[in-house]
Scaffold this motif. Structure first.
Motif, PDB file in Angstrom:
ATOM      1  N   VAL A 385       0.867  -1.180   0.000  1.00  0.00           N
ATOM      2  CA  VAL A 385       0.000   0.000   0.000  1.00  0.00           C
ATOM      3  C   VAL A 385       0.903   1.229   0.000  1.00  0.00           C
ATOM      4  N   ILE A 386       0.712   2.089  -0.988  1.00  0.00           N
ATOM      5  CA  ILE A 386       1.614   3.221  -1.200  1.00  0.00           C
ATOM      6  C   ILE A 386       0.814   4.515  -1.292  1.00  0.00           C
ATOM      7  N   MET A 390      -0.259  10.288   2.886  1.00  0.00           N
ATOM      8  CA  MET A 390       0.465  11.530   2.625  1.00  0.00           C
ATOM      9  C   MET A 390      -0.460  12.748   2.625  1.00  0.00           C
ATOM     10  N   LEU A 391      -1.613  12.649   1.984  1.00  0.00           N
ATOM     11  CA  LEU A 391      -2.466  13.820   1.789  1.00  0.00           C
ATOM     12  C   LEU A 391      -3.673  13.857   2.715  1.00  0.00           C
ATOM     13  N   SER A 392      -4.042  12.716   3.276  1.00  0.00           N
ATOM     14  CA  SER A 392      -5.199  12.687   4.164  1.00  0.00           C
ATOM     15  C   SER A 392      -4.903  11.802   5.362  1.00  0.00           C
ATOM     16  N   ALA A 417       7.993   4.576   1.747  1.00  0.00           N
ATOM     17  CA  ALA A 417       9.012   5.493   2.270  1.00  0.00           C
ATOM     18  C   ALA A 417       9.420   6.505   1.205  1.00  0.00           C
ATOM     19  N   GLU A 418       9.619   7.734   1.624  1.00  0.00           N
ATOM     20  CA  GLU A 418       9.998   8.772   0.657  1.00  0.00           C
ATOM     21  C   GLU A 418      11.339   8.486   0.004  1.00  0.00           C
ATOM     22  N   ARG A 423      11.485   3.881  -6.029  1.00  0.00           N
ATOM     23  CA  ARG A 423      10.662   5.014  -6.435  1.00  0.00           C
ATOM     24  C   ARG A 423       9.302   4.557  -6.997  1.00  0.00           C
ATOM     25  N   PHE A 424       8.733   3.513  -6.373  1.00  0.00           N
ATOM     26  CA  PHE A 424       7.456   2.997  -6.878  1.00  0.00           C
ATOM     27  C   PHE A 424       6.345   4.048  -6.810  1.00  0.00           C
TER      28      PHE A 424
END
Length: 498
Positions: A385-386, A390-392, A417-418, A423-424
């Motif tokens: 799960v990616i 981040m936004l919510s 992870a950032e 870089r998926f």
């Protein structure tokens, strides 16, 4: 992350919301997502007849037709002026002749180097090849790059950023290393070779005189008559210790227009119908290799596409029985993902429904297999799960709650992870929604030996695991489409540039 922690977090947040018990209707319609139907659709979409579904080619058009007919049978609406296809043009760019010679060594395209830049030259040019190493301020101060081909050691860095910095400093072009190990480079070169006859697809842009040649770390050392270790050390703070070389290069560009299309189907909601949930996959793949082998793309992303189809059918059946979702749902199968997320970029820049009304994007890309990390595990019921938190602050917890309530999969966040070196996050279509601050979840099974190979075939799909993943995605989507409040955008997009 421990399961007890996930459960506690999910329950704590859900306590303030009106949904707690299992939803019998959601269970009923999730059960319509079957292994048999997934297999039936994938047997066609990943068949040799579709020739690898390359963007703009016959197989991609056949896949689009199959999707349209399927959505019509479900009585889902075509939202593009009554139709199901969002058509647009791309430009195919091919380089008829790419020439690079350093000293007396003539380098072979897609073998000794791959061309990743742009340019169109009527005649060959001569320049010194100088070694800059790292493109930092100190090195740029000490190495004269104006009018030169510049050797860059960009392992672990962003190639686009360092190339721009060096070109802005007046370089004529770049020879760049982005990865260590000859085997890694050879895999990349072989892929470029397999695609070389078809050109590079993208949106039409003015030509930049920006020749960029990518080489392996070993080849870079050979070109400068040095060793890899010497170049590594010199790259940091002493690039002037590496002797410049004489180079000749030429790039010739050819362009043609290629038409393609996104496929979409629309289910109108009830009291919150102006708000739209987008459930997406890409239905294109990489086509036929230069040696004539078909890349069927069963997992990538036939698996995601048939999952969207089955989820769409579950929602359509629910609507027919009087269980229409409160929010509207757009089922979006995009083209051109393999060429650089082009179909989702086009949609996000030309949305059928306003982006401010788009509440979430649920993106499904490769959910039919088991990857290296889980191939020997006792429990293979997992999904990566990616991007979900981040936004919510609500979206990740909503997905975890539905997983605990209905599915009991292992939710693995390692690729969220950032600093994920793979870089998926940047490599599938949710990216083009997240960059517009739309909360996203990207569901993914990880890579395997058949990734982007002719061996990515239907017989290797794990049907039960794939069904379980699709059912979880349905439950999360059902929840998002029916809850009272849309997920808040209370986070910051910290990953805005690919």
């Amino acid at each position: 992350m421990k399961r007890t922690y996930l459960l506690a977090g999910a329950i704590a947040l859900m306590m303030s919301w009106p949904t707690m018990a299992q939803d019998a209707q959601a269970i009923k319609f999730a059960s319509t997502i079957s292994e048999q139907d997934l297999e039936k659709h994938l047997n066609y979409l990943a068949s040799d007849e579709l020739e690898g579904r390359d963007t703009g080619e016959k197989g991609q058009k056949l896949a689009a037709e199959y999707l349209v007919n399927f959505y019509k049978e479900l009585d889902l609406k075509g939202p593009v002026d009554g139709g199901y296809l969002q058509k647009f043009d791309l430009t195919s760019v091919a380089w008829g002749d790419i020439h690079l010679q350093v000293g007396k060594q003539k380098l072979k395209n897609n073998e000794d180097f791959v061309f990743i830049g742009d340019g169109n030259m009527n005649r060959s040019a001569k320049a010194d090849l100088v070694f800059l190493g790292l493109a930092n301020e100190e090195n740029l101060k000490n190495v004269d790059v104006k009018g030169k081909l510049v050797g860059l050691w960009a392992i672990g860095g962003r190639a686009q950023t360092v190339v721009k910095d060096v070109m802005d400093a007046g370089a004529a072009g770049v020879v760049i290393v982005t990865m260590e190990g000859q085997a890694n480079f050879d895999r990349l070169a072989n892929r470029y070779k397999s695609l070389s006859g078809r050109g590079r697809l993208g949106f039409d842009t003015p030509t930049k005189q920006e020749p960029v040649f990518m080489v392996s770390s070993n080849k870079m050392a050979e070109l400068f008559g040095s060793s890899v270790e010497e170049l590594k050390e010199a790259a940091k703070s002493n690039p002037g210790s590496i002797k410049p070389q004489k180079a000749t290069y030429q790039v010739k560009k050819e362009k043609k227009t290629v038409s393609t299309e996104n496929v979409m189907a629309y289910l109108e909601g009830t009291d919150k119908k102006e708000e739209v949930l987008v459930i997406s996959s890409h239905y294109d793949h990489i086509g036929i290799s230069s040696d004539g082998q078909i890349n069927n793309g069963a997992d990538d992303d036939g698996s995601g596409t048939v999952s969207v189809m089955e989820i769409a059918e579950a929602f359509a059946l629910a609507a027919k029985e009087g269980n229409r979702p409160r929010r509207s749902i757009l089922f979006l199968n995009v083209t051109g993902e393999e060429k650089g997320l082009l179909g989702s970029q086009y949609y996000s820049e030309n949305p059928i429904f306003p982006l401010e009304n788009t509440v979430n994007n649920i993106n499904i890309d490769m959910v039919g297999r088991v990857d290296y990390e889980y191939q020997d595990a006792e429990n293979k019921n997992y999904v990566y799960v990616i991007g979900s938190e981040m936004l919510s602050s609500h979206l990740k917890v909503i997905n975890e709650y539905n997983n605990i309530t209905y599915s009991n999969l292992i939710l693995d966040y390692r690729y969220d992870a950032e600093d994920d070196p793979n870089r998926f996050y940047y490599r599938s279509d949710h990216y083009n929604f997240a960059k517009h601050n739309i909360p996203v979840i990207f569901f993914f099974n990880g890579v395997h030996d058949d990734y982007h190979q002719p061996t990515d075939t239907v017989d290797k799909i794990e049907w039960e695991i794939m069904k379980n993943r699709a059912r979880l995605i349905f439950h999360t989507s059902w929840d998002l489409a029916n809850r009272e409040e849309r997920t808040p955008v209370d986070g910051s997009n910290t990953r805005t540039e690919r």
